[in-house]
Design a protein around this motif. Structure first.
Motif, PDB file in Angstrom:
ATOM      1  N   UNK A 124       0.776  -1.223   0.000  1.00 58.19           N
ATOM      2  CA  UNK A 124       0.000   0.000   0.000  1.00 58.19           C
ATOM      3  C   UNK A 124       0.815   1.284   0.000  1.00 58.19           C
ATOM      4  N   UNK A 177       2.135   2.365  -2.288  1.00 53.61           N
ATOM      5  CA  UNK A 177       2.074   2.714  -3.699  1.00 53.61           C
ATOM      6  C   UNK A 177       2.085   4.211  -3.986  1.00 53.61           C
ATOM      7  N   UNK A 178       1.341   4.982  -3.206  1.00 52.55           N
ATOM      8  CA  UNK A 178       1.219   6.412  -3.488  1.00 52.55           C
ATOM      9  C   UNK A 178       2.582   7.089  -3.517  1.00 52.55           C
ATOM     10  N   UNK A 205       4.957   5.863  -6.243  1.00 51.81           N
ATOM     11  CA  UNK A 205       4.589   6.453  -7.530  1.00 51.81           C
ATOM     12  C   UNK A 205       5.056   7.885  -7.633  1.00 51.81           C
ATOM     13  N   UNK A 218       7.462   9.235 -10.413  1.00 51.73           N
ATOM     14  CA  UNK A 218       6.902  10.311 -11.219  1.00 51.73           C
ATOM     15  C   UNK A 218       7.841  11.527 -11.224  1.00 51.73           C
ATOM     16  N   UNK A 261     -20.114  -8.087 -14.834  1.00 53.08           N
ATOM     17  CA  UNK A 261     -19.641  -7.523 -16.099  1.00 53.08           C
ATOM     18  C   UNK A 261     -18.981  -8.561 -16.997  1.00 53.08           C
ATOM     19  N   UNK A 270      -0.868  -8.234  -3.831  1.00 52.99           N
ATOM     20  CA  UNK A 270      -1.645  -7.084  -4.265  1.00 52.99           C
ATOM     21  C   UNK A 270      -3.050  -7.446  -4.760  1.00 52.99           C
ATOM     22  N   UNK A 325      -6.415  -6.000  -2.939  1.00 51.68           N
ATOM     23  CA  UNK A 325      -7.331  -5.104  -3.642  1.00 51.68           C
ATOM     24  C   UNK A 325      -8.550  -5.858  -4.162  1.00 51.68           C
ATOM     25  N   UNK A 348      -9.057  -8.330  -6.175  1.00 50.41           N
ATOM     26  CA  UNK A 348      -9.228  -8.642  -7.596  1.00 50.41           C
ATOM     27  C   UNK A 348      -9.448 -10.139  -7.810  1.00 50.41           C
ATOM     28  N   UNK A 397       0.237   3.468 -12.608  1.00 49.02           N
ATOM     29  CA  UNK A 397      -0.541   4.273 -11.666  1.00 49.02           C
ATOM     30  C   UNK A 397      -1.994   3.810 -11.642  1.00 49.02           C
ATOM     31  N   UNK A 402      -3.318   1.055 -12.684  1.00 48.27           N
ATOM     32  CA  UNK A 402      -3.508  -0.349 -12.311  1.00 48.27           C
ATOM     33  C   UNK A 402      -3.199  -0.659 -10.857  1.00 48.27           C
ATOM     34  N   UNK A 403      -2.353   0.154 -10.219  1.00 48.27           N
ATOM     35  CA  UNK A 403      -1.986  -0.155  -8.833  1.00 48.27           C
ATOM     36  C   UNK A 403      -2.654   0.793  -7.845  1.00 48.27           C
ATOM     37  N   UNK A 404      -2.729   2.038  -8.237  1.00 48.32           N
ATOM     38  CA  UNK A 404      -3.237   3.018  -7.290  1.00 48.32           C
ATOM     39  C   UNK A 404      -4.750   2.918  -7.164  1.00 48.32           C
ATOM     40  N   UNK A 454      -6.960   0.429  -7.656  1.00 49.65           N
ATOM     41  CA  UNK A 454      -7.469  -0.665  -6.820  1.00 49.65           C
ATOM     42  C   UNK A 454      -7.117  -0.463  -5.345  1.00 49.65           C
ATOM     43  N   UNK A 455      -5.949   0.132  -5.088  1.00 50.56           N
ATOM     44  CA  UNK A 455      -5.537   0.314  -3.697  1.00 50.56           C
ATOM     45  C   UNK A 455      -6.461   1.285  -2.963  1.00 50.56           C
ATOM     46  N   UNK A 468     -12.839  -0.599  -8.136  1.00 51.12           N
ATOM     47  CA  UNK A 468     -12.818  -1.974  -8.620  1.00 51.12           C
ATOM     48  C   UNK A 468     -13.289  -2.034 -10.070  1.00 51.12           C
ATOM     49  N   UNK A 469     -12.348  -2.176 -10.967  1.00 53.54           N
ATOM     50  CA  UNK A 469     -12.684  -2.227 -12.387  1.00 53.54           C
ATOM     51  C   UNK A 469     -12.016  -3.442 -13.001  1.00 53.54           C
TER      52      UNK A 469
END
Lengths: 216, 319, 322
Positions: free
Chosen positions: A181, A183-184, A187, A191, B4, B132, B136, B138, C129, C131-133, C135-136, C140-141
């Protein structure tokens, strides 16, 4: 935030690794791209065709496919080298196609009268190209070439996943798979690293562009 | 939660058929249907059918309200993360559906929930992203040569183990006399390949003279290609995975030395889901008793020479 | 081959013709020898064994239909992701351009900053970004959408810049006329400038689609799906263990698809210049021959992103329309 501070040295190393990839590629793609452009405008049909075929292939297939070729197919042909150099080679071969087009469009932007004048005073093809056309072409080459170079810098992120490793994006993926987590901040680190490369280059190129622009 | 998917599946079917028609030849349609079936018609087909199949764990209707098992049984479908590039454990077949021991284990668990194998939705989960995808949400579980360790336990819960593997080395055939084990790797000219985010890639570091010796890719397929064309000299990961590659090309590759670690494979689930963990352990135990566990092994990894029929290890406590 | 290049040299005399022929022969020989060596090496490595090729290329092979079913799926998802990405990018890009044109010099600064940041970031980082951010933080897609969002984040600003270059390339009289007949600033932008900019920039937009098609292949490295062409290729590669053949096939498919799209761009350009024939600002050089399109795009997005030339000072100067 901690992850960014704790692993600051990793990010810095990644930043320089990316810069290294970029620097070698820059030299390579400018040389190779200019060569290709010369071939494209040369009076020798097979060279013209080779160069335009090459450009067609490179423009229409993804960088990833080119990198697959350099990282997996070249060694299959007996061309073994460290993955770092294979990655640089892949990015160079890919970018050279775009450099070629930028240079060629620059050459085409020089009014035909210039070349005609050069020829009428008796200059050869080499002299016409080297002393009359190219110096003028370079000016109109700056903007498109600049965008090609910036695109190359961004593309360097893809090289890392082909066994090269250690570059900015790889540092990011490694830290995220280790820490989930965070991640932010990871990134943001990645970036900022890329922005620190692309934004100043953009500004520099804009300045050069202003400087060499010809008022027509 | 998965409504979906069928729509996408149907779209995939029609488009695949379209493309195929354009590519010349009606003989592709069957394949396109298979593709769609694999990812597509999941939900709503048969919640009813599952009930009787698993005596040990109880039918679909028997789960306590609010548990993961009840939710999954109710939905009639389960999302499973596995490898798509590992012969014998999880390797995508021509239809894009994975096959292997991990896949069989997942099917056993799904069956325990009353979910038929057609209603399992497979997702490719390379080593680096296994925690991960659970965090999340998935996938509902990860069965992907997933070594149980404490670091991972901080982020997810493991059921099992269902298999004990051990890390070893693979080299080009004929070179196993030069590289005999991890201790041979202290020579800086030897290049080692493993997969990003995997336990073996971390384990091997202590044997290397320099980090530069290590090349990491996303999947083992790339390591194997690189070993074949001399870009690296050693591929390291768990014995069973390597055995899979050796069995595919015995004239090209060989195992070098003995295993030097113990890698218990577990089923990754959402952190803290003790009930689901216990359910998985019970289902596995029942499967061993019924012989389906060994059957799963023999129909996949057990088919190759040099593999030993496993005994289901004692489960770790669920936490 | 076309007029501007042949201007570089005289009609060749006998000596030049001889030299040019010699060079032609030498270059062809060098090329053929290199190609021959590569093929020979591949042959020695056993790369020409039929079973490595036939499932991919020989329709009679029993696995051929299944393989092409998978490849069809791959092409479908690649194109689907690309089309969705360009559609959303167009909408968002138009919004960005419109607001940028309507905002004042200072109030548009945050927008300009955002554009610069997104343009300066590698697409793969943006896909990473999304794909990871996302979902975190609980979005949810399906993987297809993470890819599309990543592509849109980058391409919406690219398209915004293309449109802005298009607007800037319009004669000043267009907006003046709009304002003169009493339209507001936004009406002028929306009903006069943008429609023309779209038409002017259609080829550049189609070329951007080519770039997006290529970029879908980045999903493989950072997401678990969708099953776009490259992912399918790797699954097939793991199944058949024939990387050389499968990458060759994938390269061919990408080149075919993208060449078709480029052709479409040239066609669109020609149609446009026909319908605009007679208009004083019709761009005479654009549709002349297929090569020119290459100049047009390498000026705008030699690769990914419009040229830096679409920057503040003189956007019209090197805009693809000139």
């Amino acid at each position: 935030m901690d992850i960014l501070v704790d692993n600051f040295d990793l990010f810095v190393a990644g930043f320089f690794r990316s810069l290294e990839i970029i620097a070698y590629t820059l030299v390579g793609c400018l040389v190779l791209g200019s060569l290709l452009a010369m071939m494209r405008v040369s009076p020798v049909p097979p060279l013209q065709r080779f160069a335009s075929g090459y450009v067609g292939i490179v423009r229409n297939s993804p960088l990833t496919v080119m990198l697959f070729v350099t990282a997996f197919v070249l060694p299959e042909l007996g061309f073994n080298a460290p993955f770092f150099w294979l990655g640089v080679l892949g990015l160079t071969l890919y970018t050279a196609g775009f450099v070629c087009e930028a240079v060629r469009s620059g050459i085409n932007s020089v009014p035909p009268g210039q070349a005609e004048a050069a020829r009428s005073v008796g200059l050869t093809f080499g002299q016409t190209l080297g002393e009359v056309v190219m110096p003028q072409a370079l000016r109109s080459v700056v903007p498109p070439l600049g965008s090609v170079i910036i695109a190359m810098m961004k593309n360097s992120a893809v090289v890392g996943v082909f066994g090269v490793g250690g570059d900015l994006l790889s540092v990011g993926t490694r830290l995220t798979s280790a820490q989930g987590f965070a991640i932010t901040w990871v990134l943001i680190g990645v970036w900022l690293g890329y922005l620190a490369i692309t934004l100043p280059t953009g500004a520099l190129l804009a300045a050069i562009e202003r400087k060499v622009a010809i008022v027509r | 939660m998965t409504a979906r998917r069928p729509i996408l599946g149907v779209a995939a079917l029609s488009a695949a058929a379209l493309v195929l028609a354009a590519c010349g030849g009606g003989d592709g349609d069957a394949a396109a249907e298979d593709t769609a079936a694999a990812g597509g018609d999941t939900a709503a087909t048969e919640d009813a059918a599952g009930g009787e199949e698993t005596a040990a764990a109880g039918g679909a209707g028997d789960f306590a309200e609010g548990t993961t098992m009840a939710e999954l049984a109710e939905a009639g479908t389960i999302r499973v993360g596995t490898k798509f590039d590992q012969p014998l454990f999880g390797l995508a077949n021509l239809e894009g559906t994975p096959e292997g021991f991990d896949v069989e284990i997942a099917k056993i668990i799904a069956e325990g929930l009353g979910i038929s194998e057609d209603n399992i939705e497979w997702t490719e989960t390379p080593s680096a992203i296994r925690e991960e995808v659970l965090e999340t949400d998935q996938v509902d579980m990860v069965v992907a040569t997933y070594t149980i360790n404490d670091e991972r336990r901080e982020r997810i819960t493991f059921a099992g183990p269902y298999y004990e593997a051990g890390q070893t080395l693979m080299v080009r055939a004929g070179e196993e006399s030069e590289i005999t084990g991890p201790d041979s790797l202290s020579d800086e000219s030897i290049r080692v390949c493993s997969v990003e985010g995997s336990t073996p890639s971390e384990n091997i570091r202590e044997y290397l003279a320099s980090d530069d010796q290590l090349t990491l890719f996303g999947t083992y397929g790339e390591c194997v290609d690189s070993l074949r064309n001399n870009q690296v000299d050693v591929v390291t990961t768990d014995n069973v995975i390597l055995l899979g590659f050796v069995s595919e090309s015995p004239e090209e590759f060989a195992i070098a030395g003995e295993t030097f670690t113990e890698e218990p494979y577990g089923v990754g689930i959402e952190k803290g889901d003790v009930e689901f963990c216990e359910f998985i352990n019970e289902t596995l135990a029942a499967a061993e008793e019924a012989g389906t566990y060994v059957e799963a092994w023999n129909s996949t990894a057990g088919a190759i020479e040099g593999s030993e029929e496993p005994v289901l290890p004692e489960p770790d406590p669920c936490s | 081959m076309s007029a501007p290049t042949s201007v570089l040299y005289d009609a060749p005399g006998p000596k030049a013709i001889r030299r040019s022929r010699l060079l032609s022969v030498v270059s062809v020989v060098v090329f053929v020898v290199l190609l021959g060596l590569a093929l020979l090496r591949l042959y020695r490595q056993g790369q020409f064994e039929a079973d490595l090729w036939s499932p991919l290329f020989w329709p009679g092979d029993e696995q051929f239909p299944a393989v092409w079913g998978r490849i069809g799926t791959g092409v479908y998802y690649t194109l689907l992701a690309a089309v969705l990405a360009i559609a959303f990018s167009l909408v968002i890009g138009t919004l960005i351009t419109t607001s940028r044109l309507m905002l004042g010099r200072t109030s548009r600064l945050p927008l300009v900053l955002l554009i610069e940041i997104l343009r300066g970031t590698p697409v793969i980082v943006l896909i990473f970004f999304s794909g990871k951010f996302l979902p975190a933080v609980g979005v949810d897609l399906s993987n297809l959408w993470y890819l599309v969002i990543g592509l849109v984040l980058y391409n919406c600003v690219v398209i915004a810049e293309i449109l802005r270059a298009g607007v800037a390339a319009l004669p000043r009289g267009q907006s003046e006329a709009g304002l003169a007949i009493g339209l507001t600033r936004s009406q002028t932008v929306l009903s006069i400038q943008l429609p023309q900019a779209f038409r002017l920039m259609l080829p550049a937009l189609i070329s951007q689609l080519v770039v997006i098609v290529k970029d879908t292949s980045l999903a493989y490295f950072v997401l678990t799906g969708p099953e776009e062409l490259l992912r399918i290729a790797r699954q097939l590669r793991n199944f058949f263990d024939n990387p050389v053949q499968i990458y060759l096939l994938v390269a061919i498919i990408f080149i075919l698809v993208n060449t078709l799209l480029s052709r479409l761009a040239v066609f669109a350009e020609r149609k446009l210049s026909e319908s605009r024939a007679g208009a004083p600002d019709a761009e005479p050089d654009l549709a002349e021959n297929a090569d020119q399109i290459v100049d047009a795009d390498s000026a705008t997005h030699g690769s990914r992103g419009p040229a830096r030339d679409t920057h503040e000072e003189d956007p019209a100067g090197h805009g693809p329309a000139r």
